[in-house]
Motif scaffolding. Structure first.
Motif, PDB file in Angstrom:
ATOM      1  N   ILE A  97       0.840  -1.175   0.034  1.00 23.94           N
ATOM      2  CA  ILE A  97      -0.068  -0.005  -0.309  1.00 23.94           C
ATOM      3  C   ILE A  97       1.157   1.246  -0.082  1.00 23.94           C
ATOM      4  O   ILE A  97       1.812   1.558   0.771  1.00 23.94           O
ATOM      5  N   GLN A  98       0.767   2.062  -0.945  1.00 23.02           N
ATOM      6  CA  GLN A  98       1.495   3.221  -1.050  1.00 23.02           C
ATOM      7  C   GLN A  98       1.321   4.075   0.234  1.00 23.02           C
ATOM      8  O   GLN A  98      -0.110   4.608   0.399  1.00 23.02           O
ATOM      9  N   LYS A  99       2.372   4.697   0.617  1.00 23.44           N
ATOM     10  CA  LYS A  99       2.373   5.716   1.514  1.00 23.44           C
ATOM     11  C   LYS A  99       2.827   7.025   1.149  1.00 23.44           C
ATOM     12  O   LYS A  99       4.093   7.211   1.044  1.00 23.44           O
ATOM     13  N   GLY A 100       2.152   7.818   0.985  1.00 30.09           N
ATOM     14  CA  GLY A 100       2.707   9.172   0.473  1.00 30.09           C
ATOM     15  C   GLY A 100       2.891   9.199  -0.862  1.00 30.09           C
ATOM     16  O   GLY A 100       2.317   8.774  -1.735  1.00 30.09           O
ATOM     17  N   LYS A 101       4.226   9.609  -1.261  1.00 25.49           N
ATOM     18  CA  LYS A 101       4.837   9.614  -2.713  1.00 25.49           C
ATOM     19  C   LYS A 101       4.985   8.211  -3.312  1.00 25.49           C
ATOM     20  O   LYS A 101       5.050   7.344  -2.428  1.00 25.49           O
ATOM     21  N   PRO A 102       4.919   8.245  -4.640  1.00 30.79           N
ATOM     22  CA  PRO A 102       5.034   6.946  -5.312  1.00 30.79           C
ATOM     23  C   PRO A 102       6.520   6.329  -4.975  1.00 30.79           C
ATOM     24  O   PRO A 102       7.406   6.964  -4.926  1.00 30.79           O
ATOM     25  N   GLY A 103       6.439   4.764  -4.703  1.00 30.69           N
ATOM     26  CA  GLY A 103       7.831   4.324  -4.434  1.00 30.69           C
ATOM     27  C   GLY A 103       7.964   3.997  -2.833  1.00 30.69           C
ATOM     28  O   GLY A 103       9.114   3.483  -2.440  1.00 30.69           O
ATOM     29  N   THR A 104       7.058   4.803  -1.979  1.00 29.56           N
ATOM     30  CA  THR A 104       7.206   4.557  -0.517  1.00 29.56           C
ATOM     31  C   THR A 104       6.095   3.710  -0.128  1.00 29.56           C
ATOM     32  O   THR A 104       4.852   4.120  -0.690  1.00 29.56           O
ATOM     33  N   PHE A 105       6.032   2.751   0.783  1.00 28.17           N
ATOM     34  CA  PHE A 105       4.786   1.954   1.292  1.00 28.17           C
ATOM     35  C   PHE A 105       4.925   1.532   2.822  1.00 28.17           C
ATOM     36  O   PHE A 105       6.024   1.995   3.346  1.00 28.17           O
ATOM     37  N   TYR A 106       3.807   1.437   3.035  1.00 29.53           N
ATOM     38  CA  TYR A 106       3.550   1.326   4.740  1.00 29.53           C
ATOM     39  C   TYR A 106       4.413  -0.261   4.890  1.00 29.53           C
ATOM     40  O   TYR A 106       4.292  -1.174   4.026  1.00 29.53           O
ATOM     41  N   PRO A 107       4.792  -0.303   6.107  1.00 30.59           N
ATOM     42  CA  PRO A 107       5.495  -1.517   6.451  1.00 30.59           C
ATOM     43  C   PRO A 107       4.893  -2.633   6.834  1.00 30.59           C
ATOM     44  O   PRO A 107       4.978  -3.316   7.798  1.00 30.59           O
ATOM     45  N   PHE A 108       3.659  -2.751   5.940  1.00 29.01           N
ATOM     46  CA  PHE A 108       2.929  -4.186   6.365  1.00 29.01           C
ATOM     47  C   PHE A 108       2.262  -4.408   4.840  1.00 29.01           C
ATOM     48  O   PHE A 108       2.211  -3.707   3.819  1.00 29.01           O
ATOM     49  N   VAL A 109       2.398  -5.782   4.544  1.00 30.47           N
ATOM     50  CA  VAL A 109       1.724  -6.164   3.281  1.00 30.47           C
ATOM     51  C   VAL A 109       0.732  -7.296   3.333  1.00 30.47           C
ATOM     52  O   VAL A 109       0.638  -7.994   4.317  1.00 30.47           O
TER      53      VAL A 109
END
Length: 293
Positions: A97-109
């Motif tokens: 799940i994207q968090k903020g700008k593209p290429g950054t993600f939440y630390p769970f999948v």
């Protein structure tokens, strides 16, 4: 600490006069802030891995999409969901799940897998779920109802790390089918639960489609914890699978809506917070046991 209702319950014999579960006073934004601030304590861990499993058409893909919608602030459909009795998910895939700008993600999948079926020739093989929990299944594997995944497959991970393994197992069940699930299907679900137990993986259950199953909840989602039907279904699911009552969360996935709704997202985020907390505890305990071994 717990939320009090601002209005009396509707006059209905199907509703209790008070919530059967005490609700934290947190609002949706409180859950969002907690989740946005979350970072794993174990620095080598890239992400918590949450594995969704359960019967076909229970709402596994829709639950993930509802989580992503809640966190990204707009309607999303990353996990392709279907309508019908057979599983629409056929491939093992990790959803970030994207968090903020593209290429950054939440630390769970999340990993969404093919659904279980009562028929042995349909649905995911139980052994495939066990291999996924152990981290042996790579993204891209197409599930085969006729035969289990083996180490000869190109998508087999011979040396799974802590990042590949499942940290939280979530059983997703529809409120409208709890009472009619076959013994064969329940047997498969219990087998998965016991395998997770042996691995020490924390487990939860999500009761979906509460609005479709209960007219009182459909008319007002705030009735979820006053609904006798929802309470009974959670108790039945707990008795059938052996999952503690406080590890079962009723939710409504986004389904026909085209706009976001706070009450839907509050239930979704409440469940997600518990998944994160359970996963964090598992990883920390796992890491300590490995260091002391």
């Amino acid at each position: 600490m717990f939320q009090k209702r601002s209005k009396p319950p509707p006059a209905s014999p199907k509703l209790l006069h008070r919530d059967w579960r005490k609700i934290p006073t947190w609002e949706k934004d409180d859950y969002l802030q907690y989740i946005q601030d979350y970072q794993p304590e174990e620095k080598e861990l890239e992400h918590l891995r949450i594995l969704l499993h359960g019967p076909s058409n229970a709402g596994k893909s829709s639950f993930f999409n509802s989580v992503e919608t809640s966190l990204r602030g707009r309607m999303t459909a990353q996990a392709i969901a279907g309508v019908g009795h057979e599983s629409f998910t056929v491939k093992y895939q990790t959803h970030k799940i994207q968090k903020g700008k593209p290429g950054t993600f939440y630390p769970f999948v999340f990993n969404d897998i093919m659904g279980l079926e009562k028929d042995e020739s349909k649905g995911i093989c139980v052994d495939d779920i066990k291999l996924a929990m152990n981290g042996h299944v790579k993204d891209g594997y197409v599930f085969n109802s006729q035969s289990s995944f083996t180490s000869a497959n190109q998508h087999y991970n011979n040396s799974p790390t802590l990042n590949d393994q499942t940290h939280v197992l979530v059983c997703v069940v529809s409120a409208s089918t709890v009472s009619i699930m076959s013994d064969d299907l329940m047997k498969k679900m219990r087998e998965v639960r016991l395998a997770a137990r042996d691995l020490g993986i924390p487990q939860m259950a999500i009761l979906t489609k509460i609005d479709e199953a209960c007219p009182e909840v459909q008319s007002d989602l705030e009735n979820v914890y006053r609904s006798k039907f929802v309470k009974n279904m959670i108790e039945k699911l707990s008795a059938s699978l052996g999952i503690p009552l406080n590890c079962i969360f009723p939710v409504k996935n986004y389904h026909y809506e085209i706009c976001r709704e706070d009450e839907i997202e509050k239930l979704i985020l409440m469940a997600l917070k518990q998944m994160i907390d359970f996963g964090e505890d598992f990883v920390n305990n796992f890491d300590k046991s490995c260091r002391s071994a």
